[in-house]
Design an enzyme around this catalytic site. Structure first.
Site, short mmCIF file in Angstrom:
data_model
loop_
_atom_site.label_atom_id
_atom_site.label_comp_id
_atom_site.label_asym_id
_atom_site.label_seq_id
_atom_site.Cartn_x
_atom_site.Cartn_y
_atom_site.Cartn_z
N ASP A 75 -6.86 -7.57 22.53
CA ASP A 75 -6.52 -8.99 22.70
C ASP A 75 -7.75 -9.84 23.04
OD1 ASP A 75 -3.86 -8.12 22.41
OD2 ASP A 75 -3.64 -7.85 24.56
N GLU A 252 2.70 -15.06 17.87
CA GLU A 252 2.13 -15.04 19.23
C GLU A 252 0.62 -15.19 19.17
OE1 GLU A 252 3.57 -11.26 20.57
OE2 GLU A 252 2.17 -10.11 19.35
#
Length: 579
Positions: A75, A252
Site C-alpha cells: 500500500d 478503494e
C-alpha cells in the site's frame, strides 16, 4: 472482498475493533552490566537473498530494480517537497508503525524510521496481525509547509486518523487526530487555492448496497485549522467502479491529482488479490462528475498468462509523483509468487515510469508482464546496495546486534521493542514475556521481513532454559495462527531443540533432539521456494538439519489469509506451549 482458492481474506472495510495497550519506541542505550536484563542473547544475525531472477537479470547502465522495497511493504504512498521524496507503507500490527523512506531521485532510498513510534500514536496491543494500520497516505501541503500522514487504524476504536510534522527527516509526528467519518483508505488533496479535501472508500448509503464488494468513493472538504472534515460537505464521486453495470468490487485506495486545470481521481479496483487493478477518472470540478478514462485499467497483471516466467501478480493500489527530470512515476503494490504459485514475501512496493504527455497517465509496461528492472530518471546514479541505502536485488543483511540502537528493519508485534529488548556488547537480550507466539498479545520477539523466495538466515543464541515453559529461538511466521518455531527448551533436566508447526492454531511437533548445551547455538533457516529447512549448530558453522524440509504453505497468504508477508523472528517466552 478478496477470494483466493476458496479462502476469504477479510475485506478492508472490516468493523473497527477495540484493542488495548499502547507502546513507544525510543533510542536504545547501553546499560551497565549490573543492570542488564536476564534472558536469551541473540547475536550475529545474517539474512542472505538468492533469487534466480536477479542472477539471471543483472542491471544494465540506466536501470534499477523493481520492486524497490522487497518483502512486506504494501500500500505505498509518496509525496514530494522540492528535491525530497517521502514514501510510506502499511504496517498492520507491527510496532513501530508506518515505515517511512526518503530519496532525492526515486532510485536510492533510505529508511528514516517510522511515522508511528509512540504509545500515544499506535494502539494495537490485541490486534490480529492483519489489523492495525491500513493504507497510509502521505502528502505535503505547500500552503502551510506541513506534511500529513492520514490512515485508518483498525484498533482501539480509532478508525480514520491524521498525524502531522514539519520535517519527516526529524520525525516528531503529532499524536493522532481522530477523523469523524467512516470507511477506509483516506487520502488528502490540497488544491491550488489552499482548500483541502479528503477522499476515501466507504460503504454505499444505507439501503443502496447492491452486491458483496460494492463500495463508493467519497469526497469531503477538510478544515486545516481544525483538522477535521466539514460536516455536510460529503459527495459520492464514484459508485461501484468504472463500469457499474458489471458490479465491480472494492473500489478503494483513491488519490486526487490536478494537471492542466483538470482533476484526476485514481483508484484501485478488484480487491487486493488476483483481480487487482488501477483505474482512473477525470473531472473539470473537484466534486465531479468524474468520467472514466476510455481505456481502463491503466495498470494490472490479472489478464496475463498465469504460466508466464517470473510472474508479478496483484498489481494495483498506486500513487503518482513527478520525477526529478520532470517525467512521472507510479509506485504500486504487487506480489511475486513462488514456484507453487503461493505468496510468502507479501505485497511489495514496485515502481514504473508513467507517460503523462497526453490527457491520461499511462503506466509504461503496466499492462504487460512486469520486468525485474525499469529505466532510471535522467542523470541519476544507481548507488546499488551502498551502505545506508535500502538494498534490493540479491543482498546480505548482517547485524551483529551489538549496536546501541536497533536497525529500523527490526519490528515487534503489538508492542514496543524497548519493553523487552536490551542492547549489550554481547548481543541483543530479549526479556521473555509470559506470552506464547500464538496469542494476540505483545510478544517478546523481533521480526525481519522475508524479502526473497530463496534465502538463508542464521543467528547465534546464548541461552539455557530452566523449565519446560521456557523457550527461545527463531520463528518463520505468517500470523499468530500460522507459523514455524525452532527453539531451545527444557524437558525434565535435559535441554532440547524442538521444531514445531502451527497451522490454524493447532501445534504439531515435527522434530525434537536432546542437546548438550556448552555455549552459544547457531540456528538457521534456508528456503528454496516452498521448501524451508531448519538447522542448528553446536559448534560454529557445523550445521545439522532438524527434521526434513517443510512446506512454506502456512507462511503464504494463500493458506493463512491476511495482508502481510512472512516474517523471520527472534523469539523468547516463559509461556511455551510446544511440548
Amino acid at each position: 472482498m478478496l477470494k483466493r482458492k476458496g479462502k476469504i481474506m477479510l475485506g478492508m472495510s472490516v468493523v473497527i475493533l477495540a484493542t488495548l495497550t499502547a507502546f513507544s519506541t525510543k533510542e536504545y542505550k547501553r546499560e551497565p552490566q549490573k543492570d542488564r536484563l536476564s534472558g536469551p542473547v541473540f547475536s550475529d544475525f545474517v539474512y542472505k537473498g538468492g533469487d534466480a531472477i536477479y542472477k539471471e537479470n543483472p542491471l544494465k547502465p540506466g536501470q534499477f530494480y523493481s520492486p524497490i522495497l522487497q518483502g512486506c511493504y504494501p500500500d505505498p504512498s509518496i509525496t514530494r517537497k522540492g528535491n525530497d521524496y517521502y514514501l510510506v507503507n502499511s504496517s498492520f500490527s507491527m510496532f513501530p508503525g508506518v515505515p517511512i523512506f526518503h530519496s532525492v531521485d526515486l532510485v536510492n532510498w533510505k529508511q528514516l524510521g517510522h511515522v508511528l513510534d509512540r504509545e500515544s500514536q499506535l494502539k494495537v496491543g490485541t490486534s490480529g496481525i492483519s489489523e492495525g494500520i491500513y493504507a497510509p497516505d502521505i502528502v505535503y501541503n505547500r500552503h502551510n509547509d506541513t506534511f500529513y500522514m492520514i490512515t485508518t487504524q483498525i484498533a482501539s476504536g480509532i478508525g480514520n486518523m491524521v498525524v502531522k510534522t514539519k520535517d519527516p527527516k526529524a520525525g516528531n509526528w503529532s499524536d493522532p487526530i481522530k477523523l469523524d467519518f467512516d470507511g477506509i483508505d483516506p487520502a488528502l488533496f490540497f488544491d491550488d487555492d489552499g482548500k483541502a479535501y479528503v477522499v476515501h472508500n466507504d460503504a454505499p448509503d444505507k439501503g443502496k448496497l447492491r452486491y458483496e464488494g460494492h463500495r463508493v468513493i467519497k469526497l469531503w472538504e477538510y478544515d486545516t485549522q481544525k483538522d477535521q472534515v466539514i460536516k455536510g460537505s460529503e459527495r459520492i464521486l464514484v459508485d461501484g467502479g468504472v463500469n457499474p453495470a458489471d458490479n465491480p468490487i472494492w473500489i478503494e485506495g483513491p488519490h486526487i491529482y490536478k494537471k492542466a486545470g483538470k482533476y484526476y481521481l485514481m483508484c484501485a479496483e478488484g480487491g487486493t488479490g488476483s483481480d487487482h487493478s488501477e483505474v482512473i477518472f477525470s473531472s473539470e470540478q473537484i466534486a465531479g462528475p468524474y468520467t472514466p478514462a476510455p481505456k481502463n485499467p491503466i495498470l494490472s497483471q490479472r489478464h496475463l498468462d498465469k504460466t508466464r516466467l517470473n510472474p508479478v501478480e496483484w498489481a494495483g493500489h498506486a500513487d503518482l509523483v513527478e520525477g526529478p527530470d520532470g517525467s512521472w512515476y507510479g509506485i504500486f503494490l504487487g506480489v511475486r509468487p513462488n514456484e507453487v504459485n503461493r505468496v510468502n514475501t507479501g505485497r511489495e512496493t514496485f515502481i514504473l515510469p508513467v507517460d503523462w504527455s497526453g490527457e491520461w497517465p499511462i503506466f509504461q509496461g503496466g499492462m504487460e508482464p512486469l520486468k525485474p528492472s525499469v529505466p532510471m530518471p535522467a542523470s541519476v546514479e544507481n548507488k546499488g546496495n551502498a551502505p545506508g541505502y535500502f538494498p534490493n536485488g540479491n543482498f546480505t543483511f548482517a547485524d551483529p546486534m551489538t549496536a546501541a540502537k536497533l536497525d529500523h528493519r527490526w519490528v515487534a508485534l503489538r508492542g514496543a521493542r524497548e519493553q523487552f529488548v536490551q542492547q549489550s556488547d554481547k548481543g541483543t537480550i530479549l526479556k521473555p514475556y509470559a506470552v506464547d507466539i500464538s496469542e494476540q498479545k505483545p510478544l517478546s520477539a523481533l521480526f525481519y521481513r522475508q524479502q526473497h523466495k530463496n534465502f538463508e538466515s542464521t543467528v547465534s543464541l546464548n541461552y539455557v532454559p530452566s523449565a519446560p515453559s521456557d523457550l527461545a529461538g527463531i520463528t518463520c511466521l505468517q500470523s499468530e495462527k500460522y507459523h514455524y518455531v525452532l527453539g531451545l527448551t527444557k524437558q525434565g533436566k535435559e535441554n532440547y531443540i524442538v521444531l514445531a508447526r502451527n497451522e490454524n492454531g493447532s501445534t504439531k511437533i515435527l522434530a525434537k533432539e536432546k542437546i548438550n548445551l556448552k555455549g552459544a547455538v547457531q540456528l538457521k533457516v534456508k528456503a528454496v521456494g516452498d521448501a524451508y529447512q531448519f538447522s542448528y549448530a553446536l559448534a560454529p558453522g557445523q550445521f545439522k538439519h532438524i527434521g526434513n524440509a517443510v512446506s512454506g504453505d502456512i507462511l503464504s497468504t494463500d493458506v493463512a489469509g491476511g495482508f502481510t508477508g512472512a516474517l523471520i523472528g527472534l523469539y523468547s517466552t516463559t509461556a511455551n506451549k510446544i511440548r
